[in-house]
Design a protein around this motif. Structure first.
Motif, PDB file in Angstrom:
ATOM      1  N   VAL A  48       0.843  -1.198   0.000  1.00 44.49           N
ATOM      2  CA  VAL A  48       0.000   0.000   0.000  1.00 44.49           C
ATOM      3  C   VAL A  48       0.877   1.246   0.000  1.00 44.49           C
ATOM      4  CG1 VAL A  48      -1.763   1.307   1.238  1.00 44.49           C
ATOM      5  CG2 VAL A  48      -1.848  -1.200   1.212  1.00 44.49           C
ATOM      6  N   ALA A  49       1.794   1.327   0.949  1.00 39.64           N
ATOM      7  CA  ALA A  49       2.681   2.476   1.054  1.00 39.64           C
ATOM      8  C   ALA A  49       3.887   2.080   1.894  1.00 39.64           C
ATOM      9  CB  ALA A  49       1.957   3.661   1.680  1.00 39.64           C
ATOM     10  N   SER A  50       5.000   2.715   1.605  1.00 38.93           N
ATOM     11  CA  SER A  50       6.204   2.397   2.362  1.00 38.93           C
ATOM     12  C   SER A  50       7.044   3.643   2.576  1.00 38.93           C
ATOM     13  CB  SER A  50       7.038   1.332   1.637  1.00 38.93           C
ATOM     14  OG  SER A  50       7.467   1.820   0.376  1.00 38.93           O
ATOM     15  N   ALA A  60       1.025   3.154  -3.491  1.00 41.71           N
ATOM     16  CA  ALA A  60       0.465   2.433  -4.630  1.00 41.71           C
ATOM     17  C   ALA A  60      -0.481   3.342  -5.409  1.00 41.71           C
ATOM     18  CB  ALA A  60      -0.288   1.196  -4.137  1.00 41.71           C
ATOM     19  N   ASP A  61      -0.574   3.104  -6.690  1.00 44.26           N
ATOM     20  CA  ASP A  61      -1.425   3.949  -7.537  1.00 44.26           C
ATOM     21  C   ASP A  61      -2.881   3.937  -7.067  1.00 44.26           C
ATOM     22  OD1 ASP A  61       0.289   3.144 -10.666  1.00 44.26           O
ATOM     23  OD2 ASP A  61       0.701   4.652  -9.130  1.00 44.26           O
ATOM     24  N   THR A  62      -3.320   2.824  -6.524  1.00 40.75           N
ATOM     25  CA  THR A  62      -4.717   2.703  -6.105  1.00 40.75           C
ATOM     26  C   THR A  62      -5.058   3.560  -4.893  1.00 40.75           C
ATOM     27  OG1 THR A  62      -4.083   0.748  -4.849  1.00 40.75           O
ATOM     28  CG2 THR A  62      -5.037   0.384  -7.038  1.00 40.75           C
ATOM     29  N   VAL A  63      -4.037   4.050  -4.181  1.00 44.41           N
ATOM     30  CA  VAL A  63      -4.319   4.837  -2.984  1.00 44.41           C
ATOM     31  C   VAL A  63      -3.758   6.252  -3.059  1.00 44.41           C
ATOM     32  CG1 VAL A  63      -4.345   2.723  -1.614  1.00 44.41           C
ATOM     33  CG2 VAL A  63      -2.269   4.149  -1.677  1.00 44.41           C
ATOM     34  N   LYS A  64      -3.045   6.566  -4.131  1.00 43.01           N
ATOM     35  CA  LYS A  64      -2.456   7.907  -4.257  1.00 43.01           C
ATOM     36  C   LYS A  64      -3.534   8.984  -4.193  1.00 43.01           C
ATOM     37  CE  LYS A  64       1.809   6.992  -6.787  1.00 43.01           C
ATOM     38  NZ  LYS A  64       2.525   7.098  -8.090  1.00 43.01           N
ATOM     39  N   TYR A  79       2.698   5.629  10.415  1.00 38.22           N
ATOM     40  CA  TYR A  79       1.261   5.840  10.368  1.00 38.22           C
ATOM     41  C   TYR A  79       0.760   5.744   8.931  1.00 38.22           C
ATOM     42  CZ  TYR A  79       2.444   8.058  14.833  1.00 38.22           C
ATOM     43  OH  TYR A  79       2.936   8.309  16.088  1.00 38.22           O
ATOM     44  N   LEU A  80      -0.503   5.396   8.798  1.00 36.70           N
ATOM     45  CA  LEU A  80      -1.146   5.412   7.492  1.00 36.70           C
ATOM     46  C   LEU A  80      -2.476   6.134   7.650  1.00 36.70           C
ATOM     47  CD1 LEU A  80      -0.896   4.481   4.522  1.00 36.70           C
ATOM     48  CD2 LEU A  80      -2.330   2.516   5.147  1.00 36.70           C
ATOM     49  N   GLN A  81      -2.536   7.351   7.136  1.00 36.26           N
ATOM     50  CA  GLN A  81      -3.771   8.112   7.143  1.00 36.26           C
ATOM     51  C   GLN A  81      -4.549   7.757   5.894  1.00 36.26           C
ATOM     52  OE1 GLN A  81      -5.052  10.307   9.500  1.00 36.26           O
ATOM     53  NE2 GLN A  81      -6.881  10.244   8.205  1.00 36.26           N
ATOM     54  N   MET A  82      -5.759   7.245   6.095  1.00 37.84           N
ATOM     55  CA  MET A  82      -6.576   6.785   4.978  1.00 37.84           C
ATOM     56  C   MET A  82      -7.834   7.634   4.903  1.00 37.84           C
ATOM     57  SD  MET A  82      -6.151   2.647   5.407  1.00 37.84           S
ATOM     58  CE  MET A  82      -7.066   2.600   6.932  1.00 37.84           C
ATOM     59  N   ASN A  83      -7.961   8.384   3.827  1.00 36.59           N
ATOM     60  CA  ASN A  83      -9.126   9.240   3.598  1.00 36.59           C
ATOM     61  C   ASN A  83      -9.907   8.752   2.378  1.00 36.59           C
ATOM     62  OD1 ASN A  83      -8.237  10.924   5.726  1.00 36.59           O
ATOM     63  ND2 ASN A  83      -6.991  12.141   4.312  1.00 36.59           N
ATOM     64  N   SER A  84     -11.110   9.221   2.256  1.00 40.06           N
ATOM     65  CA  SER A  84     -11.965   8.865   1.114  1.00 40.06           C
ATOM     66  C   SER A  84     -11.977   7.358   0.877  1.00 40.06           C
ATOM     67  CB  SER A  84     -11.477   9.587  -0.166  1.00 40.06           C
ATOM     68  OG  SER A  84     -11.472  10.986   0.019  1.00 40.06           O
ATOM     69  N   LEU A  85     -12.191   6.621   1.942  1.00 32.68           N
ATOM     70  CA  LEU A  85     -12.142   5.163   1.861  1.00 32.68           C
ATOM     71  C   LEU A  85     -13.256   4.620   0.979  1.00 32.68           C
ATOM     72  CD1 LEU A  85     -11.132   4.490   5.524  1.00 32.68           C
ATOM     73  CD2 LEU A  85      -9.949   3.538   3.540  1.00 32.68           C
ATOM     74  N   LYS A  86     -12.912   3.548   0.276  1.00 32.50           N
ATOM     75  CA  LYS A  86     -13.830   2.889  -0.641  1.00 32.50           C
ATOM     76  C   LYS A  86     -14.047   1.443  -0.192  1.00 32.50           C
ATOM     77  CE  LYS A  86     -11.814   5.488  -4.513  1.00 32.50           C
ATOM     78  NZ  LYS A  86     -11.148   5.360  -5.838  1.00 32.50           N
ATOM     79  N   PRO A  87     -15.153   0.841  -0.585  1.00 28.66           N
ATOM     80  CA  PRO A  87     -15.366  -0.576  -0.221  1.00 28.66           C
ATOM     81  C   PRO A  87     -14.207  -1.476  -0.667  1.00 28.66           C
ATOM     82  CG  PRO A  87     -17.408   0.381  -1.006  1.00 28.66           C
ATOM     83  CD  PRO A  87     -16.340   1.423  -1.226  1.00 28.66           C
ATOM     84  N   GLU A  88     -13.587  -1.158  -1.776  1.00 26.30           N
ATOM     85  CA  GLU A  88     -12.472  -1.977  -2.258  1.00 26.30           C
ATOM     86  C   GLU A  88     -11.199  -1.842  -1.423  1.00 26.30           C
ATOM     87  OE1 GLU A  88     -14.343   0.153  -4.047  1.00 26.30           O
ATOM     88  OE2 GLU A  88     -13.136   1.210  -5.579  1.00 26.30           O
TER      89      GLU A  88
END
Length: 115
Positions: A48-50, A60-64, A79-88
């Motif tokens: 996902v990210a490193s 990753a392109d899917t989360v940029k 930390y991993l800040q995740m915004n605009s989360l999608k079902p996928e």
């Protein structure tokens, strides 16, 4: 041996946000890289990210544009800040830490995006 403690997963509605944390402890000389991976049911584990401690980050392109990895060197925490989360984005998220002589994975934290 590096011990990783993950936190921050849970259930969130589409469009929502979550913040994952991964703290590394134990005996090591230097953390070379820390990152987040995820594995959805029936799929392979993916990066996902490193973060490398002497270089730039990778997402990753899917989360940029939606996810951001950051770290606190004083706490050996990523930390991993995740915004605009999608079902996928639903998956088990794993932290990984690479040191000079070790490559460790956390036990994983479930992230579920559902209405």
């Amino acid at each position: 041996q590096v011990h990783l403690v993950e936190s921050g997963g849970g259930l969130v509605q589409p469009g929502g946000s979550l913040r994952l944390s991964c703290a590394a402890s134990g005996t090591f000389i230097r953390i070379v890289a820390m990152g987040w991976y995820r594995q959805a049911p029936g799929k392979q584990r993916e990066l996902v990210a490193s973060f490398t401690f002497d270089a730039s980050t990778h997402h990753a392109d899917t989360v940029k544009g939606r996810f951001t990895i950051s770290r606190d060197n004083t706490k050996n925490t990523v930390y991993l800040q995740m915004n605009s989360l999608k079902p996928e984005d639903t998956a088990v998220y794993y932290c990984r830490t690479i040191t000079d002589d070790d490559d460790s994975w956390g036990q994983g934290t479930q992230v579920t995006v559902s209405s």
